[in-house]
Design a protein around this motif. Structure first.
Motif, PDB file in Angstrom:
ATOM      1  N   PRO A 201      37.324  67.619  57.248  1.00 14.50           N
ATOM      2  CA  PRO A 201      37.680  67.404  58.645  1.00 14.50           C
ATOM      3  C   PRO A 201      37.915  65.922  58.937  1.00 14.50           C
ATOM      4  O   PRO A 201      37.375  65.056  58.261  1.00 14.50           O
ATOM      5  N   ILE A 202      38.706  65.663  59.954  1.00 13.51           N
ATOM      6  CA  ILE A 202      38.980  64.293  60.409  1.00 13.51           C
ATOM      7  C   ILE A 202      38.025  63.988  61.558  1.00 13.51           C
ATOM      8  O   ILE A 202      37.889  64.748  62.503  1.00 13.51           O
ATOM      9  N   ARG A 203      37.369  62.825  61.420  1.00  9.68           N
ATOM     10  CA  ARG A 203      36.354  62.443  62.415  1.00  9.68           C
ATOM     11  C   ARG A 203      37.021  61.597  63.510  1.00  9.68           C
ATOM     12  O   ARG A 203      37.721  60.624  63.237  1.00  9.68           O
ATOM     13  N   VAL A 204      36.778  61.984  64.739  1.00  9.74           N
ATOM     14  CA  VAL A 204      37.248  61.231  65.910  1.00  9.74           C
ATOM     15  C   VAL A 204      36.009  60.789  66.667  1.00  9.74           C
ATOM     16  O   VAL A 204      35.239  61.621  67.164  1.00  9.74           O
ATOM     17  N   GLU A 205      35.817  59.490  66.748  1.00 10.99           N
ATOM     18  CA  GLU A 205      34.593  58.930  67.327  1.00 10.99           C
ATOM     19  C   GLU A 205      34.944  57.917  68.404  1.00 10.99           C
ATOM     20  O   GLU A 205      36.086  57.413  68.476  1.00 10.99           O
ATOM     21  N   ILE A 206      33.917  57.613  69.226  1.00 12.54           N
ATOM     22  CA  ILE A 206      34.071  56.619  70.295  1.00 12.54           C
ATOM     23  C   ILE A 206      33.072  55.508  70.031  1.00 12.54           C
ATOM     24  O   ILE A 206      31.869  55.754  69.864  1.00 12.54           O
ATOM     25  N   LYS A 207      33.551  54.278  69.982  1.00 13.59           N
ATOM     26  CA  LYS A 207      32.702  53.106  69.807  1.00 13.59           C
ATOM     27  C   LYS A 207      33.036  52.098  70.899  1.00 13.59           C
ATOM     28  O   LYS A 207      34.170  52.058  71.392  1.00 13.59           O
ATOM     29  N   ALA A 208      32.039  51.300  71.236  1.00 11.10           N
ATOM     30  CA  ALA A 208      32.212  50.312  72.300  1.00 11.10           C
ATOM     31  C   ALA A 208      32.454  48.941  71.694  1.00 11.10           C
ATOM     32  O   ALA A 208      31.706  48.514  70.809  1.00 11.10           O
ATOM     33  N   GLN A 209      33.474  48.264  72.126  1.00  8.53           N
ATOM     34  CA  GLN A 209      33.784  46.898  71.710  1.00  8.53           C
ATOM     35  C   GLN A 209      34.011  46.065  72.959  1.00  8.53           C
ATOM     36  O   GLN A 209      34.964  46.295  73.703  1.00  8.53           O
ATOM     37  N   GLN A 210      33.117  45.139  73.201  1.00 12.15           N
ATOM     38  CA  GLN A 210      33.167  44.288  74.379  1.00 12.15           C
ATOM     39  C   GLN A 210      33.203  45.128  75.656  1.00 12.15           C
ATOM     40  O   GLN A 210      34.016  44.908  76.552  1.00 12.15           O
TER      41      GLN A 210
ATOM     42  N   ILE B 187      34.290  48.001  76.120  1.00 10.52           N
ATOM     43  CA  ILE B 187      35.493  48.822  76.277  1.00 10.52           C
ATOM     44  C   ILE B 187      35.415  49.952  75.271  1.00 10.52           C
ATOM     45  O   ILE B 187      35.285  49.707  74.064  1.00 10.52           O
ATOM     46  N   PRO B 188      35.475  51.196  75.690  1.00 12.72           N
ATOM     47  CA  PRO B 188      35.427  52.313  74.736  1.00 12.72           C
ATOM     48  C   PRO B 188      36.667  52.300  73.837  1.00 12.72           C
ATOM     49  O   PRO B 188      37.789  52.124  74.304  1.00 12.72           O
ATOM     50  N   VAL B 189      36.411  52.479  72.551  1.00 14.88           N
ATOM     51  CA  VAL B 189      37.491  52.494  71.568  1.00 14.88           C
ATOM     52  C   VAL B 189      37.400  53.808  70.794  1.00 14.88           C
ATOM     53  O   VAL B 189      36.348  54.171  70.289  1.00 14.88           O
ATOM     54  N   ILE B 190      38.511  54.502  70.697  1.00 15.45           N
ATOM     55  CA  ILE B 190      38.564  55.744  69.936  1.00 15.45           C
ATOM     56  C   ILE B 190      39.024  55.421  68.523  1.00 15.45           C
ATOM     57  O   ILE B 190      40.074  54.801  68.322  1.00 15.45           O
ATOM     58  N   GLU B 191      38.216  55.856  67.553  1.00 16.66           N
ATOM     59  CA  GLU B 191      38.525  55.627  66.146  1.00 16.66           C
ATOM     60  C   GLU B 191      38.707  56.969  65.454  1.00 16.66           C
ATOM     61  O   GLU B 191      38.041  57.955  65.793  1.00 16.66           O
ATOM     62  N   ILE B 192      39.588  56.995  64.458  1.00 19.09           N
ATOM     63  CA  ILE B 192      39.847  58.185  63.677  1.00 19.09           C
ATOM     64  C   ILE B 192      39.572  57.859  62.211  1.00 19.09           C
ATOM     65  O   ILE B 192      40.249  57.008  61.624  1.00 19.09           O
ATOM     66  N   ASN B 193      38.524  58.479  61.675  1.00 20.78           N
ATOM     67  CA  ASN B 193      38.055  58.189  60.307  1.00 20.78           C
ATOM     68  C   ASN B 193      37.791  56.707  60.114  1.00 20.78           C
ATOM     69  O   ASN B 193      38.137  56.098  59.104  1.00 20.78           O
ATOM     70  N   GLY B 194      37.177  56.100  61.149  1.00 13.91           N
ATOM     71  CA  GLY B 194      36.822  54.689  61.090  1.00 13.91           C
ATOM     72  C   GLY B 194      37.952  53.739  61.383  1.00 13.91           C
ATOM     73  O   GLY B 194      37.732  52.521  61.415  1.00 13.91           O
ATOM     74  N   GLN B 195      39.161  54.202  61.592  1.00 22.75           N
ATOM     75  CA  GLN B 195      40.301  53.341  61.888  1.00 22.75           C
ATOM     76  C   GLN B 195      40.537  53.294  63.383  1.00 22.75           C
ATOM     77  O   GLN B 195      40.492  54.311  64.068  1.00 22.75           O
TER      78      GLN B 195
END
Length: 558
Positions: free
Chosen positions: A89-98, A100-108
């Motif tokens: 499966p492909i992982r879609v995650e949300i991380k905060a940078q400064q 601001i929510p950032v959506i990452e896909i497989n860490g990208q």
């Protein structure tokens, strides 16, 4: 049989209405969405769509460093690469940078959710979570569509859809040929009273057009459904559809403060056509379901129905234009141009239109009247604003311009009263008993059922003719359209009664008297001399001829 025919016609009309409503329900939402998107795009011109395999996921707005189109192109490229190369499966995650929510896909890094991306009443974190769920769902569908199982399933569904479209088209054709078309032909034949008359083809043509439209709609829906099954054709289908919709919905015709597209004008035209059809249906319903029970005459009912029809069309047209967003004041220039056109090139139409209004409101001629317009005798069936339909005694409908009823002499046998007088000339031989003749004519008139008792029939001695004694029989009738039949019946009966009572009906005679005596003739001397010379020449020729031998009998004696 009439009830069955009525039910079939009702079903046919319901099918037409259902098809029309279905097309509107199918077109209007997409049109509204397209217009909404176009309006938003025209207002902000700052959003771009994130798409994967032809499926729209969400829209992004411009950031401080990149435009909306640049952000969308980057996100779409990353999604395509991840779906092609990454394993499930492909992982879609949300991380905060400064913060601001950032959506990452497989860490990208995929996309940063800014405050401009979040609608009013929703935080950036909530918007990021909403986008993440949609991305996860669309990515899973995209990975599943790349498997052989889905490909086989899509091919099977597409083949089944094609066979279903073929079956529906065949069933519709079968219903048309075996059920609806014969019924329409039968109804058309029953509606034509005269043998050999031309049957109306409009119901058959309308049925064929409806059948063709339904078949086209079936194949269009089938084609759209099949193209949406495959990711390659889905994207191409969206491109073609968007291009077609954009060409139809782009503003091309400026009018007043607004601009209208080709599709807007087509829909407006369709609404006006539907408005006219609705007005006609309401007019027929008003005439047959309401006015017929009021006790008014047929002409009054027709006048009320016509006034209501045109008033309804005028008022609803203005309301429709206002609801459409068209300012009526912007049509002043068009009204001026129309006035000039009416004054120059449309004089005939304006003349007939005004004449029609005069006939409708002044009512010198009404529906149901029996009229004679320069030898054209018949019953007035309809009075329109441009022309009037008159049905003659031969069951032929003649369309007469309204101006002819105002500019020429028109005999209206039914004006104010339908009672009219017929004059029947009769001639009898000299020496006939006048009392017997008078009583015979009166008896013939009284025996006819269509001759009114009051006023009573009358006989006038017209005078002494060349060959007969001339009488006029005057009778009164209440149905002017039957005057020729009544005259014929009376003449038949008069001939029988006069013959039984010993009264002779003469025929034209001429007596020629020739007087004997010498006639004074003046002959010129030249003619006398010529005749004398001719006589002498003839005598000399006769003397020169040999004398013929006398005939002999059988014994040789002369």
């Amino acid at each position: 049989m009439k009830f069955v025919s009525f039910v079939r016609v009702r079903i046919f009309r319901m099918l037409v209405l259902a098809f029309t409503v279905g097309c509107l329900l199918a077109v209007l939402p997409s049109l509204a969405q397209t217009n909404s998107n176009q309006t938003n795009s025209n207002q902000t011109n700052s959003t771009a769509s994130i798409m994967l395999d032809g499926r729209k996921i969400f829209e992004v707005t411009p950031s401080e460093q990149y435009s909306a189109q640049e952000r969308a192109e980057y996100v779409n490229q990353v999604l395509q690469e991840q779906v092609k190369t990454a394993e499930s499966p492909i992982r879609v995650e949300i991380k905060a940078q400064q913060k601001i929510p950032v959506i990452e896909i497989n860490g990208q890094h995929l996309v940063s959710v800014t405050s401009e991306d979040a609608p009013e009443g929703r935080t950036t974190q909530e918007q990021a979570e909403f986008w993440r769920k949609k991305l996860q769902t669309v990515i899973q569908k995209a990975q599943y569509e790349r498997t052989p199982i889905y490909l086989i399933q899509a091919i099977a569904i597409s083949i089944g859809c094609v066979f279903l479209a073929i079956a529906l088209s065949w069933v519709l054709g079968k219903l048309w040929c075996d059920w609806l078309k014969p019924q329409l032909e039968k109804d058309a034949a029953e509606s034509v009273p005269l043998e050999g008359a031309k049957q109306p083809n409009s119901p058959k043509i309308a049925g064929k057009v409806l059948l063709g439209l339904i078949r086209c709609a079936i194949w269009i829906y089938a084609l759209i459904y099949i193209t949406n099954q495959f990711r390659q054709t889905r994207q191409l289908s969206h491109i073609v559809t968007d291009t077609l919709i954009a060409s139809l919905t782009s503003d091309l015709v400026p009018l007043g403060d607004n601009s209208y597209s080709v599709l807007n004008l087509l829909i407006l035209t369709g609404l006006f056509v539907g408005l006219i059809i609705l007005a006609k249906v309401i007019k027929e319903g008003l005439r047959s379901r309401v006015l017929r029970f009021t006790g008014l005459s047929r002409s009054s009912q027709e006048t009320i129905a016509i006034i209501f029809n045109y008033a309804f069309i005028s008022i609803t047209s203005l309301v429709l234009l206002q609801l459409w967003g068209l300012d009526i004041s912007s049509l002043t220039v068009f009204a001026g141009v129309l006035g000039v056109g009416i004054g120059l090139g449309l004089q005939g139409i304006a003349k007939e239109f005004i004449s029609g209004l005069v006939l409708i409101f002044e009512r010198p001629i009404q529906v149901g009247d029996f009229v004679d317009v320069r030898g054209l005798m018949g019953t007035v069936e309809y009075i329109n604003v441009r022309s009037t339909e008159v049905k003659t005694l031969d069951d032929i409908t003649i369309i007469i311009p309204n101006s002819r009823f105002l500019e020429s002499e028109v005999i209206n046998w039914s004006h104010h009263s339908s009672v009219s007088r017929l004059k029947i000339p009769v001639g009898v031989a000299y020496g006939s008993n006048l009392t017997t003749v008078r009583s015979a004519l009166i008896d013939a008139a009284k025996e006819h059922t269509d001759v009114l008792v009051q006023p009573t029939p009358r006989v006038f001695f017209k005078g002494f003719g060349e060959s007969s004694l001339n009488f006029d029989l005057l009778v009164w009738i209440s149905e002017p359209r039957k005057q020729f039949q009544i005259k014929s019946d009376l003449y038949f009966r008069i001939e029988v009664i006069l013959r039984h009572r010993g009264v002779e009906i003469p025929f034209p005679q001429r007596d020629l008297h020739v007087r004997s005596g010498s006639l004074p003739v003046d002959i010129s001397p030249q003619l006398v001399e010529s005749l004398a010379q001719l006589s002498q020449s003839l005598a000399k020729w006769l003397d020169q001829q040999p004398t013929a031998n006398p005939p002999q009998d059988g014994n040789g004696h002369k």
